[in-house]
Enzyme design. Structure first.
Site, PDB file in Angstrom:
ATOM      1  N   VAL A 203     -23.802 -13.235  23.262  1.00 50.34           N
ATOM      2  CA  VAL A 203     -24.873 -12.259  23.468  1.00 50.34           C
ATOM      3  C   VAL A 203     -24.500 -10.926  22.823  1.00 50.34           C
ATOM      4  O   VAL A 203     -25.286 -10.323  22.087  1.00 50.34           O
ATOM      5  CB  VAL A 203     -25.143 -12.076  24.978  1.00 50.34           C
ATOM      6  CG1 VAL A 203     -26.140 -10.949  25.209  1.00 50.34           C
ATOM      7  CG2 VAL A 203     -25.677 -13.376  25.571  1.00 50.34           C
ATOM      8  N   TYR A 204     -23.280 -10.486  23.081  1.00 46.79           N
ATOM      9  CA  TYR A 204     -22.803  -9.231  22.498  1.00 46.79           C
ATOM     10  C   TYR A 204     -22.720  -9.339  20.971  1.00 46.79           C
ATOM     11  O   TYR A 204     -23.130  -8.428  20.248  1.00 46.79           O
ATOM     12  CB  TYR A 204     -21.441  -8.892  23.096  1.00 46.79           C
ATOM     13  CG  TYR A 204     -20.845  -7.596  22.613  1.00 46.79           C
ATOM     14  CD1 TYR A 204     -21.481  -6.385  22.834  1.00 46.79           C
ATOM     15  CD2 TYR A 204     -19.622  -7.581  21.941  1.00 46.79           C
ATOM     16  CE1 TYR A 204     -20.923  -5.187  22.398  1.00 46.79           C
ATOM     17  CE2 TYR A 204     -19.056  -6.395  21.509  1.00 46.79           C
ATOM     18  CZ  TYR A 204     -19.706  -5.200  21.734  1.00 46.79           C
ATOM     19  OH  TYR A 204     -19.153  -4.026  21.299  1.00 46.79           O
ATOM     20  N   ALA A 205     -22.187 -10.440  20.478  1.00 45.21           N
ATOM     21  CA  ALA A 205     -22.085 -10.631  19.037  1.00 45.21           C
ATOM     22  C   ALA A 205     -23.464 -10.649  18.382  1.00 45.21           C
ATOM     23  O   ALA A 205     -23.640 -10.125  17.274  1.00 45.21           O
ATOM     24  CB  ALA A 205     -21.331 -11.924  18.723  1.00 45.21           C
TER      25      ALA A 205
ATOM     26  N   ALA B  81     -26.023  -8.934  19.233  1.00 45.04           N
ATOM     27  CA  ALA B  81     -26.430  -7.540  19.089  1.00 45.04           C
ATOM     28  C   ALA B  81     -25.675  -6.867  17.956  1.00 45.04           C
ATOM     29  O   ALA B  81     -26.238  -6.060  17.203  1.00 45.04           O
ATOM     30  CB  ALA B  81     -26.209  -6.798  20.407  1.00 45.04           C
ATOM     31  N   GLN B  82     -24.379  -7.174  17.823  1.00 47.99           N
ATOM     32  CA  GLN B  82     -23.588  -6.531  16.775  1.00 47.99           C
ATOM     33  C   GLN B  82     -23.985  -7.033  15.383  1.00 47.99           C
ATOM     34  O   GLN B  82     -24.048  -6.245  14.422  1.00 47.99           O
ATOM     35  CB  GLN B  82     -22.096  -6.762  17.020  1.00 47.99           C
ATOM     36  CG  GLN B  82     -21.579  -6.215  18.340  1.00 47.99           C
ATOM     37  CD  GLN B  82     -21.852  -4.720  18.505  1.00 47.99           C
ATOM     38  OE1 GLN B  82     -22.140  -4.006  17.555  1.00 47.99           O
ATOM     39  NE2 GLN B  82     -21.777  -4.244  19.737  1.00 47.99           N
TER      40      GLN B  82
END
Length: 287
Positions: A151-153, A155-156
């Site tokens: 999920v974080y990746a 966004a990045q």
């Protein structure tokens, strides 16, 4: 490019990387508008800051909040405009993708991607007036998506794409856009990630929890150990942000830390299957 007398806005300055950047930039001579979500964080920042730091209440996911922040900065800088916008605000969701509720995915993207674009759109007139530039802080996870940080990746990766497109669109206007990619840095974000990740795992049915009960906690522990041992500090990131703000010809991208540099190299040189094998141990049970 001397910093004295130039104004910079930093989002997400309540703690961690943003706070380190705010203090460093104010010490070297910039007038820093340090973006915070709660007024009490501003009081704490002022206690240890120079006179060149001004807390700025801004919620990047709220249009009215962003517009009010722009108005406040405009009234302060006047026709001089803005020299720099450092987009640092963000959250980090960590959990197996199977377990992530849709509202949490939306919150991740709204904060780290949509909110960043909203801030850029609203501050661009001030940046044009000041002949300024944009610095977007992403992550080494904008190069390689690691299991349990999908999920974080996501966004990045999206913020990397946004930065590339923005740099090319603003090039005719001579507004540089630089990406700063920190690797693992120990900040208060890690405690929040661990607590939130455990809550997500406990929210799914027992049969799904059982699939990740061994590997996910092990990953979280190893991830925090990596951050503790990385040797990269928030001040290291702050110095790179400073470099991006004062360079005559800013670079398009900086990596901070060996792990961030390594992920860029791996993503460029290795095929997907090779990277899959490298990361395979994360999702393999130790039993």
């Amino acid at each position: 490019m001397p910093p004295a007398g130039r104004a910079v806005v930093i989002t997400g300055a309540s703690s961690g990387l943003g706070e380190a950047c705010a203090h460093h930039l104010s010490r070297v001579g910039f007038h820093v508008f340090a973006g915070i979500r709660r007024p009490e964080d501003g009081k704490r920042l002022r206690e240890v800051a120079t006179g060149r730091l001004t807390p700025l209440v801004i919620d990047v996911t709220d249009e009215e909040s962003v517009e009010a922040a722009v108005q406040e900065v405009t009234e302060s800088v006047g026709k001089a405009g803005l020299w720099g916008l450092v987009n640092n605000a963000g959250i980090a969701v960590t959990a197996p993708l199977e377990c992530v509720p849709s509202e949490l995915m939306r919150r991740q993207l709204d904060t780290n991607v949509t909110g960043q674009l909203l801030v850029v759109q609203n501050f661009l007139p001030l940046i044009r007036a000041g002949g300024g530039r944009i610095v977007n802080i992403t992550s080494g996870l904008g190069n390689i998506a690691i299991p349990y940080l999908g999920v974080y990746a996501s966004a990045q990766f999206a913020k990397e794409a946004l930065s590339d497109a923005l740099r090319r669109e603003l090039a005719p206007q001579r507004i540089p856009v630089t990406v700063v990619q920190p690797g693992a840095v120990l900040t208060p974000l890690w405690d929040k990630m661990s607590d939130a990740g455990n809550r997500v795992l406990l929210s799914v049915p027992e049969s799904v929890q059982a699939l990740y009960r061994d590997t996910f906690p092990r990953f979280m522990e190893a991830n925090e150990t990596s951050a503790r041992n990385s040797g990269t500090t928030p001040d290291d990131v702050a110095r790179i942000v400073f470099r991006a703000l004062v360079a005559q010809r800013p670079r398009t991208r900086h990596s901070v830390g060996r792990d961030a540099t390594g992920s860029r190299v791996l993503a460029r040189l290795l095929p997907d299957r090779a990277i899959d094998r490298i990361l395979g141990g994360i999702v393999t049970s130790a039993r």
